[in-house]
Design a protein around this motif. Sequence first.
Motif, PDB file in Angstrom:
ATOM      1  N   ARG A  92       0.819  -1.220   0.000  1.00 37.75           N
ATOM      2  CA  ARG A  92       0.000   0.000   0.000  1.00 37.75           C
ATOM      3  C   ARG A  92       0.854   1.272   0.000  1.00 37.75           C
ATOM      4  N   ASN A  93       2.120   1.119   0.383  1.00 39.09           N
ATOM      5  CA  ASN A  93       3.052   2.253   0.450  1.00 39.09           C
ATOM      6  C   ASN A  93       4.284   1.971  -0.410  1.00 39.09           C
ATOM      7  N   VAL A 244      -3.445  11.090   6.151  1.00 45.57           N
ATOM      8  CA  VAL A 244      -2.345  11.018   5.191  1.00 45.57           C
ATOM      9  C   VAL A 244      -2.260  12.352   4.457  1.00 45.57           C
ATOM     10  N   VAL A 245      -1.249  13.149   4.742  1.00 45.79           N
ATOM     11  CA  VAL A 245      -1.130  14.465   4.112  1.00 45.79           C
ATOM     12  C   VAL A 245      -0.628  14.304   2.684  1.00 45.79           C
ATOM     13  N   ASP A 403       0.333   5.641  -4.613  1.00 46.81           N
ATOM     14  CA  ASP A 403       0.146   4.775  -3.457  1.00 46.81           C
ATOM     15  C   ASP A 403      -1.336   4.467  -3.269  1.00 46.81           C
ATOM     16  N   ALA A 404      -1.693   3.838  -2.155  1.00 52.01           N
ATOM     17  CA  ALA A 404      -3.074   3.417  -1.933  1.00 52.01           C
ATOM     18  C   ALA A 404      -4.034   4.594  -1.811  1.00 52.01           C
ATOM     19  N   ILE A 409       4.115   8.240  -5.843  1.00 55.45           N
ATOM     20  CA  ILE A 409       5.115   7.602  -4.987  1.00 55.45           C
ATOM     21  C   ILE A 409       6.480   8.243  -5.205  1.00 55.45           C
ATOM     22  N   ALA A 410       7.353   8.065  -4.233  1.00 56.33           N
ATOM     23  CA  ALA A 410       8.720   8.561  -4.348  1.00 56.33           C
ATOM     24  C   ALA A 410       9.532   7.644  -5.253  1.00 56.33           C
TER      25      ALA A 410
END
Length: 544
Positions: A92-93, A244-245, A403-404, A409-410
């Motif tokens: 998820r991450n 989640v910011v 991401d979820a 994503i990074a």
Amino acid sequence: MAETLMAASNPDAIVVGSGATGGVAAMALAQAGLRVLVLEAGPELSAKRAFGSEPLNSLKRLANISSGRQRIAANHPGYWKANPELFVDEQRNPYSTPDDRPFLWTRGRQVGGKSLTWGGITLRLSDYELKGASRDGHGQDWPIAHDDLAPWYSQLETLLAVKGQRDGLPQLPDGEFQEPMPLTPAEEHLGRSIRRDLELPLIHSRGFELSKSAQTPWPRSCSQGGALAIALASGRVELRSNSVVSHVLIDRASGRAEGVEAIDRQSGEHFCAKAPLVVLCASTIESLRLLLHSQQQSGLEDVSGRLGQGLMDHISRSCFFSIPDQPAAGSSELSGAGSCFIPNTLESRDFKRGYGLWCGIQRFDPPQLLQRERGSAVGFLIGHGEVLSQSHNQVSLHPERRDAWGIPIAHIDCRWDANEEAMVAHMGQRMEAVVNAAGGQIKPLADLFVMPLIEPLVQGSLALSPGAAPPGYYIHELGGAPMAEREELGVLNRWNQLWRTPNLLVTDGSCWPSAGWQSPTLTEMALTWRACDHAAAALKRGEL
């Protein structure tokens, strides 16, 4: 359109993250009289659930690894002694790297963040690290010196009851310490040997012991056992978990931060939180991801063009060894206070900057039946060295993957260079010399202990490899939004403010212009306290 959340306290400040730096930010701002909203991406766990118990923790590890949810975290030794709930679900991450350049990013998303798995070593940086560029010409000096951080270092060491000894070393400033924990007999022997043969110092480690306070189930080394607890007790702080910011909201006309947009982790609903001050304490790579996403979504301005560049981690190398014919040690814990250091020695070398060796002997001995060498003292040496800031080591946003919660994503692109390779080679030579001076011998861990149950797990472990593990392994990621003297040289000013957005602070490891070799958490906390005190005073004067 995201709904607008206003905390019951009508916050003066929003803090993103509740770990070591987030807890200090909330405490400092609350003590300055501000109303604070803390947003944490993960859940709030009880102490009993956070630390878990065996054998349930082991069963959860096996399930999470086999399912693919925690295969990256399993590379780190700390994963095998902690509750796996303190590490993220990697499905998820997710994050990405080039195929030939792995980066082992360890994350913890829960109230308290990675402070719940922090080893509790607290070392100050010296001007030798903060002004390294002036000495060797690489990169930039920090825009502050040790004297600028000293008051906050002292407050933290007193608050957290750090144990240690005043050693009078210019490369490792002394602090406000309680009595150190005693060295073991074999550590005393090693210290005498390397002073005699190598002219190297061996000092007591500086940090926390394992015992918890009688007043709280949380250890001092985690946010809930220290600064965050103080912040919440003030009555001025509201903590909202599962938030989640996504990005910082920027007024495009003025360039000022207005608040943040976030997503409820469980429902997926978007919401906005507004305040005249925003402090990012999300951890190095998460804060960089937030800032980069804020550029895309809100037009956040970085004049330097260096946002995301210069990612660092400490490079490490480790070995195990035995020293024969040593007196018994009795019960000796391995902890941030229960260990020792051979610090950076400042001599001239064929590489830039320096490294230290963390050491422990007779602190993890199993029953005699599992020892292959009766009467020998078993120890470890772990080197961690300063990695140079290089623009090609960077964090960016993946152009397609999310991401979820739908956030880009990074993408992490980081590699070791020739300077790090030379340093690791020197570490190996020094470790050999240190062990030889004490009459010991470096050996594989399996040659020291009988490990029928865990030997298959540690075989091939990155922790036991002869060379350096990939970047990220040491969990000391730093840089990417560096402080600087001028806006064209870095993302932040000397007070951790974005140059064109002064009511947005970034105080976690992403603000570091260079890495030093010391464990970074205490310095991150000191930077946070200093920056938040300054910002709170400016906000009260109407100057922020």
